[in-house]
Design an enzyme around this catalytic site. Sequence first.
Site, short mmCIF file in Angstrom:
data_model
loop_
_atom_site.label_atom_id
_atom_site.label_comp_id
_atom_site.label_asym_id
_atom_site.label_seq_id
_atom_site.Cartn_x
_atom_site.Cartn_y
_atom_site.Cartn_z
N GLY A 12 -16.88 -5.31 8.39
CA GLY A 12 -17.77 -6.68 8.20
C GLY A 12 -18.09 -7.62 9.20
O GLY A 12 -17.05 -7.55 10.30
N ASP A 49 0.88 -2.53 7.82
CA ASP A 49 0.34 -1.27 8.65
C ASP A 49 -0.30 -1.64 9.77
O ASP A 49 -1.12 -0.62 10.26
CB ASP A 49 -0.38 -0.51 7.43
CG ASP A 49 -1.61 -1.32 7.11
OD1 ASP A 49 -1.88 -2.31 7.41
OD2 ASP A 49 -2.60 -0.47 6.46
N ALA A 86 33.16 22.90 33.71
CA ALA A 86 32.01 23.31 32.73
C ALA A 86 32.60 24.00 31.52
O ALA A 86 33.61 24.75 31.38
CB ALA A 86 31.36 24.34 33.65
N ARG A 93 -2.95 8.74 1.63
CA ARG A 93 -3.74 9.59 2.69
C ARG A 93 -2.63 9.77 3.62
O ARG A 93 -2.96 10.71 4.45
CB ARG A 93 -4.74 8.56 3.33
CG ARG A 93 -6.10 8.86 2.50
CD ARG A 93 -7.29 8.16 3.23
NE ARG A 93 -7.15 6.58 3.26
CZ ARG A 93 -7.98 6.03 3.90
NH1 ARG A 93 -8.68 6.44 4.87
NH2 ARG A 93 -8.03 4.69 4.18
N GLY A 143 1.07 -1.34 0.11
CA GLY A 143 -0.12 -0.03 -0.06
C GLY A 143 0.79 1.23 -0.12
O GLY A 143 1.69 1.33 0.77
N GLN A 167 3.85 -6.46 -6.12
CA GLN A 167 2.49 -6.37 -6.45
C GLN A 167 2.32 -5.46 -7.60
O GLN A 167 2.52 -4.36 -7.17
CB GLN A 167 1.61 -6.16 -5.37
CG GLN A 167 0.02 -6.23 -5.64
CD GLN A 167 -0.88 -6.00 -4.49
OE1 GLN A 167 -0.22 -5.58 -3.54
NE2 GLN A 167 -1.96 -5.88 -4.85
N ARG A 176 24.33 10.94 22.40
CA ARG A 176 24.05 10.47 21.15
C ARG A 176 24.61 9.16 20.77
O ARG A 176 25.32 8.31 21.82
CB ARG A 176 24.76 11.57 20.26
CG ARG A 176 24.24 12.91 20.40
CD ARG A 176 24.81 13.93 19.72
NE ARG A 176 25.07 13.64 18.45
CZ ARG A 176 25.79 14.31 17.44
NH1 ARG A 176 26.66 15.37 18.22
NH2 ARG A 176 26.22 13.86 16.28
N SER A 186 37.43 24.65 33.77
CA SER A 186 36.36 25.02 33.15
C SER A 186 36.62 25.78 31.92
O SER A 186 37.86 26.45 31.70
CB SER A 186 35.53 25.99 33.90
OG SER A 186 34.88 25.43 35.02
#
Length: 453
Positions: A144, A108, A366, A18, A14, A78, A319, A391
């Site tokens: 259905g 999905d 820092a 949409r 699919g 397909q 990260r 620092s």
Amino acid sequence: MTNRTCLAVILAAGEGTRMKSSMTKVLHPVGGLPMVAHAVRAAVAAGGSDVALVVGRDADKVEASARPFANDVSVHIQTERLGTGHAVLAARSAIVKGYDDLLIMFGDTPLVDSDALALARQKLADGAEVVVMGFRPIDPTGYGRLLENDGELVAIREHKDASESERAINFCNGGLMAIAGLGALSMLDAISNKNAKGEYYLTDVVEIARARGKKVVAMEVDAASVLGVNTRVELAEVEALFQSKMRREMMLSGVSMIAPETVWFSWDTEVGAETTIEPNVVFGPGVKVGANVTIYAFCHLEGANVAEGVQLGPYARLRPGADMGPKSKAGNFVEIKQAKIGEGAKVNHLTYIGDAIVGAGANIGAGTITCNYDGYNKHLTEIGAGAFIGSNSALVAPVKIGDNALIAAGSVITQNVPEDAIGFARARQSNKPGFAALVHAKNKAIKDAKKKR
């Protein structure tokens, strides 16, 4: 059932118009993982030894999303959209190999329950030819209806064709199906397109099986298990259900969350017991957190490993490649990437540590920055055990700071510093008595002149 072979045919062609997306629908993530990969994982967990993907656009990307989670994946293109029955037959070359069980799934429906799939397979092993998975929505309008008699499924009646009494039934077709493999291909080939839309409907298998005297049953599954995604609104709804489930599982496993509704997990997030997570924390893919960790508010973690007893945040970012050793600390507004932080080491404030090794017990002041990128390549910074980085220091990689070394605040370090040494890399301070008044007067005169223009 352990000796029964199983093929999971996952319909993933699919385009999802949409979704208003340049990316095919099943590649959109839930919990940081493409929806189709969720379906594959569920199939494999239910004993699906092989997976047949029926794909269309972005076929190579869909395949790449599935392969890490299954040993045997075949891909089937397909080329036409002629109904679900036609879509399943796109995988004919896989089906014809002959499997005991055939699972029909959708790429999905990322919340599909592997236990439900396994139960459907068990019903095949117990003698059913076709098992239809149904659910009970709050509002069955448009679905259905599953019509049963004496424990067997008699028919699937579409809403528009149902009588008033049939519409009162709230047991609805969820789309998922299991078919005994021996006669599956014969029944699929018998599906006709003699209907208003000229399409081949998979649901016709129910009538075909019954006409052949085969046993057809329905089984109830949780509504979330058959919840498909067609729009970004539905994608957000599925994500919310996924997150709610993850939060519950985390808390039941011993994780404390002050405001669980604000914490977001990925599909593979691991968190140890006795860990506390404050509000507004986001876990990207690939995060493992040990026990007795405290994650303060507004932290973001991705591709990171966090050992026992670590403290993070608030406002810390780990990260990919960040590896926090036992009882280490990354404080407020600290970013760590591709770096190993040793046991008990502290990176407390306003600091970037990238492509680095920080020894046990080191203290990073820092505003410290590891200058790891020269515009072309990344370089390593090594900071020894017990080292103290003053620092506002810049460590220009590649560079090595020895054990127990000290770096004077405000230094720009471009050369190695031996262990137990102090590294200074700044100009000597010079004071000019009376010069401040002269500078103030000069700057004021420039400002006054601008006002007169």
